[in-house]
Enzyme design. Structure first.
Site, PDB file in Angstrom:
ATOM      1  CB  SER A 116      -1.082  -0.024   1.102  1.00  0.00           C
ATOM      2  OG  SER A 116      -1.752   0.949   1.140  1.00  0.00           O
TER       3      SER A 116
ATOM      4  CG  HIS B 117      -5.339  -0.052  -2.133  1.00  0.00           C
ATOM      5  ND1 HIS B 117      -5.591  -1.104  -1.430  1.00  0.00           N
ATOM      6  CD2 HIS B 117      -4.479   0.766  -1.588  1.00  0.00           C
ATOM      7  CE1 HIS B 117      -5.009  -0.919  -0.140  1.00  0.00           C
ATOM      8  NE2 HIS B 117      -4.355   0.294  -0.408  1.00  0.00           N
TER       9      HIS B 117
ATOM     10  CD  GLU C 121      -7.883  -3.435  -1.914  1.00  0.00           C
ATOM     11  OE1 GLU C 121      -8.679  -4.632  -1.706  1.00  0.00           O
ATOM     12  OE2 GLU C 121      -7.986  -2.382  -1.782  1.00  0.00           O
TER      13      GLU C 121
END
Length: 271
Positions: free
Chosen positions: A132, A174, A201
């Site tokens: 992330s 994402h 993800e």
């Protein structure tokens, strides 16, 4: 040493499996030395660094390692901490958690600790993984924020300086989960020399030392190559105007497939 056991750079799109197969985390563990691994966890991007650090500490401890340490860096002075620097000299893997990429860069960029981590990664001495926000910081140019769900436009993306681990890329995480293709294209429009990576993800782009990038996980990695882009109106229109980008090359890869940076080609999974 076979490629499959050498240190690598793992760029993870976030929300990786932490409970069941843990394939991505297992791969990082393996590339860091497996049961002989000495792993440092950097949770500095998180608003709850102690909690997130302990979570990954438990995961890697369950896998079995030689040593684990959470590098709980909350101010820039700790980027010169002698204990942390000594650990980085001894470690075989560093894992950067999710959170806020601007916070992570603000704490680590241009510190002796980060400079040494980068040097050891580039020398092929340790593995480095980021998920992330920890993925977003991998390039020199970094997507710091923005919006999604619109046409590509320069106002859609906020850029900042990353940690420069893989300086020739720009990463969005994402990716399809949050409809970020337009955001990545907007970033590429002003930096066509960079390879854009959109990572879903529970999916990872693993950079090997031979220039290959292997996809691991449940989703896709989108490679946007604008190096042969023949035209863009980015310099001619306002920040909110739709962007025109001609002659882009897009490759979308799934688990087991490989993209080669030098050859600028994608290869299917070998079965």
């Amino acid at each position: 040493m076979p490629l499959s056991s050498q240190p690598a750079i793992l760029i993870i799109g976030g929300a990786e499996d932490k409970v069941h197969g843990r394939e991505i985390l297992q791969t990082f563990w393996s590339r860091s030395g497996g049961n002989d691994a000495i792993i440092g966890i950097i949770p500095s991007a998180s608003r709850e660094p102690l909690l997130i650090g302990e979570r990954y500490q438990t995961i890697f401890s369950d896998m079995g390692v030689k040593e684990l340490k959470v590098l709980d860096i909350r101010d820039r002075a700790q980027g010169d901490d002698s204990g942390y620097r000594l650990f980085v000299e001894q470690c075989t893997g560093i894992f950067m958690t999710g959170g806020d990429q601007l916070r992570l860069c603000g704490l680590l960029a241009d510190t002796p600790l980060m400079d040494r981590i980068r040097q050891r990664v580039h020398n092929g001495e340790i593995s480095l993984a980021g998920t992330s926000a920890g993925a977003a910081v991998m390039g020199h140019h970094m997507i710091a924020g923005g919006s999604s769900g619109e046409w590509p436009n320069r106002a859609l993306v906020d850029m900042a300086v990353g940690l420069g681990i893989v300086p020739e890329i720009v990463v969005d995480q994402h990716f399809h989960n949050r409809n970020r293709m337009a955001r990545l294209l907007s970033a590429i429009s002003t930096h066509p020399e960079l390879l854009g990576l959109g990572i879903d993800e529970d999916t990872c782009a693993m950079f090997e030392r031979d220039g290959s990038v292997k996809v691991i996980g449940q989703g896709t990695v989108s490679f946007v190559d604008a190096r042969d882009m023949s035209y863009t109106n980015a310099a001619l229109v306002g920040a909110n105007a739709p962007l025109s980008l001609h002659n882009l090359r897009l490759n979308i890869l799934v688990h087991g497939e490989v993209y080669h940076q030098v050859k600028q080609r994608a290869f299917p999974r070998v079965t």
